[in-house]
Design an enzyme around this catalytic site. Structure first.
Site, PDB file in Angstrom:
ATOM      1  N   ASP A 460      35.679  -5.661   1.323  1.00  0.00           N
ATOM      2  CA  ASP A 460      35.755  -5.019   0.012  1.00  0.00           C
ATOM      3  C   ASP A 460      37.164  -5.119  -0.571  1.00  0.00           C
ATOM      4  O   ASP A 460      37.647  -4.204  -1.226  1.00  0.00           O
ATOM      5  CB  ASP A 460      35.308  -3.550   0.095  1.00  0.00           C
ATOM      6  CG  ASP A 460      34.962  -2.987  -1.281  1.00  0.00           C
ATOM      7  OD1 ASP A 460      34.811  -3.777  -2.233  1.00  0.00           O
ATOM      8  OD2 ASP A 460      34.860  -1.754  -1.406  1.00  0.00           O
ATOM      9  N   TYR A 461      37.802  -6.246  -0.324  1.00  0.00           N
ATOM     10  CA  TYR A 461      39.102  -6.516  -0.928  1.00  0.00           C
ATOM     11  C   TYR A 461      38.913  -7.168  -2.294  1.00  0.00           C
ATOM     12  O   TYR A 461      39.541  -8.177  -2.621  1.00  0.00           O
ATOM     13  CB  TYR A 461      39.934  -7.423  -0.021  1.00  0.00           C
ATOM     14  CG  TYR A 461      40.568  -6.734   1.173  1.00  0.00           C
ATOM     15  CD1 TYR A 461      40.865  -5.374   1.158  1.00  0.00           C
ATOM     16  CD2 TYR A 461      40.881  -7.453   2.319  1.00  0.00           C
ATOM     17  CE1 TYR A 461      41.447  -4.755   2.250  1.00  0.00           C
ATOM     18  CE2 TYR A 461      41.467  -6.845   3.426  1.00  0.00           C
ATOM     19  CZ  TYR A 461      41.745  -5.494   3.385  1.00  0.00           C
ATOM     20  OH  TYR A 461      42.343  -4.889   4.469  1.00  0.00           O
TER      21      TYR A 461
END
Length: 801
Positions: A460-461
């Site tokens: 979830d970068y």
């Protein structure tokens, strides 16, 4: 009686430390807790037997704890709040030691031994208590450590005549520099700032399930200040007094407010027709939580009826959301060359077949659809037939969009396909455009160039920071650049027109191995030309070890240390897995690094000023069969459960579900040692870190969410960003204490702070109005940050002459 109570307390402490310490040693951790626990147990038994030597044994244990703590803290290198780390490691045990020393005369009277110095024990006890109280008071009143490096402070600025300082877009302009030419407020007078006015919107959560976050940055155009509240209500205010001029309520459904990740409206957009119009020549564009794009007359707030259908375009068209609010616009639209470009958030990790991430563009006057960009939909000049939808689950653009009107380019920072922690079923086109900066042509939506920051992102970068467009100083003169900050702390600098990298980029090997059916990239991209902002700001990526764990007592510290040893962690980009019962430690965490608050740019000194977080996340995957038995996970085809009630995020359509969030102790305190948040300045001409300091105190935070009311500069997690000015001052709220602060751009010194009526999880803005500079921030808190909620808009200014 007092000796017995103390002995029992030490017995319980020793049992917990020795048993937990043995398990920690079995897991491969430090031997300290086992040794200290055994020594504390022996000391407690000796006290029960009335032996004064038990006190001295415990004193040796505390002294050993102090020496061990200093050694571990020193091994971490520069830790700007090491004194707080040391106090947490030793404070509880030191207080018990002080009590034991005070009780020494009682033990000697009971026994056969007479001390050579009968008052030595009580005197030491008093000194320890006094020293501990003194250190706490020092921490409470300490304004924070000096910056590690600074440049020389500027001489007093010569104030120039005010420029046009209207704030016409979320980032100031579509360039997203978050810089104002206003220079009335300087480092020499900022401490005189006072409340100029306060406005209350009256917007309160309709239910406990609505994750309210007042994250708005107002716009200032002419004689009006435009504020958008959590439920998309819009207010026009007088910029000098805060008096209401008009109010519009789109009446967003409660169900939509409850199903979004964040009930927020970060901005509206402004459009001024190039040719005279009878209706709405000046208009605001509003994206709503329930999937509408609305045009409002900037003069009175009435809908612009010629836009779409009675002033509204349906953003749910060809999207088919399974639940109201699953698709929502929180960042606000962007207007470029007469086109309104709008992305949207999709509630994370709910289902693989969630609505598309398609970005769409509409005519700013008529509302007619112009084009669509999507990772899989490759014909931007076409839409699906009316009874069909855009490809489901594709990477979306949930954060603010930037644009270069002269180049005719729109810059789209993308997120992930809708299941963040599993990518085995992603299409190649989705991987190609995940966590990617995409430059598309404003008039057609055609891709001009793209740059992917994280390859096959499983962390979830996604790109939360708004791209910033500046003229980068180089040895060969300035270059038009776009700067993209990332959650994992890297800042990429690219040519605005071509996407060519203007600073070095390295591809480094990263940990491998994830769940069956998925894969990991062998290398990831890093930007060594600028400091790393994923942890302690510096050149090297920080590697977490057991020494970095923390607790407010030895017990929760031991708990966090055991959790760390049970988790998988091999450095940045450790993949999520089912093989470790403790899950995976993700550092930097899901919050970042640098998130949606973005960076501000002091254009007069070629400096980037940015706040970053240093908070690890814990990610645990559950097999599908186990996940489906959890409460609040709705089966495919049913309405999704409220995001905030979920034991784990379901990731329907994937073979796993994910529990993820901040890594906290049983006291709801971070398991990572502070500091947890920084603000820093970087010289863009040299790439050097000019200054860096922790930001935020413990005043409004504490165990189990109980405010400590101790104003210790711990470096708090931040949500929102800074604004900077030609006056040489940067303003920021963002921290988990309810303050707004001003910093000297060149030294990092804190010049001013003011107590807010609620959390300041919004990026401030500033403007000149009738010869006076104002600094304005929405102070309404944020559900996710667990700060106090409210409905205030606060304006600050220097006292009138």
């Amino acid at each position: 009686m007092a000796v017995t109570v103390l002995a029992v307390v030490l017995l319980l402490l020793g049992l917990a430390m020795s048993l937990g310490g043995a398990y920690l040693l079995y897991l491969g951790g430090t031997i300290y807790f086992l040794l200290a626990g055994i020594a504390t147990l022996v000391a407690s038994v000796m006290l029960m037997l009335g032996l004064p030597s038990g006190v001295w044994l415990y004193a040796v244990t505390v002294a050993g704890t102090f020496i061990w703590s200093l050694w571990e803290i020193a091994s971490k290198g520069w830790m700007p709040v090491w004194h707080i780390d040391l106090m947490a490691r030793t404070g509880f045990m030191a207080v018990l030691l002080a009590i034991a020393l005070l009780l020494l005369p009682v033990l000697y009277r009971r026994g056969y031994y007479q001390p050579t110095l009968p008052y030595a024990g009580p005197l030491l006890g008093v000194l320890i208590i006094a020293g501990y109280i003194g250190s706490v008071l020092w921490l409470v009143f300490d304004s924070g450590p000096d910056a590690p490096t600074t440049v020389a402070a500027e001489e007093i600025r010569q104030q120039r005549a005010p420029d046009d300082t209207d704030w016409i877009a979320y980032g100031g302009t579509n360039l997203a520099q978050r810089f104002s030419p206003a220079d009335q407020i300087t480092p020499h007078n900022a401490d005189r700032l006072k409340v100029a006015w306060e406005f209350n919107t009256g917007d309160k959560p309709p239910s406990d399930a609505a994750p309210y976050a007042f994250q708005n940055t107002p716009l200032k155009i002419g004689n009006s200040l435009y504020v958008c509240t959590q439920s998309n209500q819009v207010f026009a205010l007088d910029p000098g007094t805060g008096e209401q001029q008009w109010h519009f309520d789109p009446e967003v459904a409660v169900e939509a407010q409850e199903h979004v990740f964040s009930t927020a409206c970060r901005s509206v957009a402004y459009f001024e027709a190039p040719e005279p119009l009878e209706e709405c020549p000046h208009r605001l564009l509003l994206g709503t939580l329930d999937g509408r794009l609305m045009a409002l007359d900037a003069e009175n707030g009435s809908p612009c009826n010629e836009f779409g259908e009675d002033g509204t375009v349906n953003l749910n068209d060809r999207m088919d959301p399974q639940a109201l609010g699953l698709v929502s616009n929180t960042a606000g639209p962007t207007v470029v060359n007469g086109i309104v470009v709008v992305g949207h958030q999709v509630t994370d990790n709910q289902r693989r077949d969630a609505p598309s991430g398609a970005v769409r563009a509409y005519d700013a006057i008529t509302g007619e659809w112009q084009w669509t960009w999507d990772a899989v939909w490759t014909t931007p000049d076409q839409q699906p037939p009316e009874d069909e939808v855009y490809p489901r689950g594709t990477p979306n653009v949930w954060t603010a969009i930037s644009a270069d009107e002269e180049l005719g380019l729109v810059y789209l920072p993308t997120g992930n396909p809708t299941n963040d922690q599993y990518g085995g079923d992603r299409r190649p086109e989705e991987d190609e455009f995940t966590a990617t900066l995409v430059a598309v042509e404003a008039d057609s939506g055609e891709v001009r160039w793209k740059f992917t920051t994280v390859l096959h992102d499983l962390w979830d970068y996604d790109l939360g920071a708004q791209p910033a467009l500046i003229d980068l100083p180089t040895a060969d003169g300035s270059r038009p650049a776009v700067i993209q900050a990332t959650k994992y702390g890297q800042v990429f600098v690219l040519d605005r027109a071509t996407g060519e990298s203007l600073l070095p980029i390295e591809e480094r090997p990263v940990p491998q191995g994830t769940i069956e059916g998925d894969w990991t990239a062998e290398q990831q991209r890093f930007s060594p030309g600028l400091p790393d902002f994923g942890s302690l700001p510096g050149r090297e990526v920080e590697h977490f070890t057991g020494a970095y764990t923390w607790g407010t007592t030895p017990i929760d510290h031991l708990y966090c240390r055991i959790q760390f040893e049970r988790m998988r962690y091999e450095g940045m980009f450790t993949p999520p897995t089912l093989d470790h019962p403790g899950g995976m430690l993700q550092f930097p965490g899901i919050l970042g690094g640098i998130n949606w608050g973005s960076a501000a740019f002091d254009l007069e000194n070629d400096m980037m000023i940015v706040n970053n977080n240093r908070m690890p996340s814990r990610v645990v995957l559950y097999p599908r069969e186990e996940a489906d038995e959890m409460e609040n996970i709705a089966p495919i085809g049913e309405v999704d459960a409220s995001y905030i009630d979920q034991e784990a995020q379901p990731m329907l359509g994937a073979p796993v579900a994910a529990e993820r969030g901040a890594w906290l102790s049983p006291l709801d305190m971070p398991c990572a040692a502070p500091p947890w948040g920084f603000i820093s300045a970087t010289n863009l001409a040299t790439g050097e870190l000019v200054w860096s300091r922790p930001i935020g105190t413990s005043f409004d935070q504490g165990p189990w969410g109980i405010p400590s009311r101790m104003k210790m500069t711990v470096g708090a997690p931040t949500s929102a960003g800074p604004v900077t000015t030609a006056g040489g001052v940067t303003f920021i709220g963002a921290t988990m204490d309810d303050y707004i602060r001003g910093f000297d751009n060149t030294t990092g010194d804190m010049l001013w702070e003011a107590r807010l009526p609620a959390g300041g999880q919004a990026t401030p803005m500033t403007y000149m109005h009738e010869g006076r500079q104002y600094v304005v921030i929405a102070a309404g808190g944020a559900f996710q940050a667990e700060t106090s909620l409210g409905d205030s808009v606060m304006a600050y200014a220097l006292p009138e002459e």
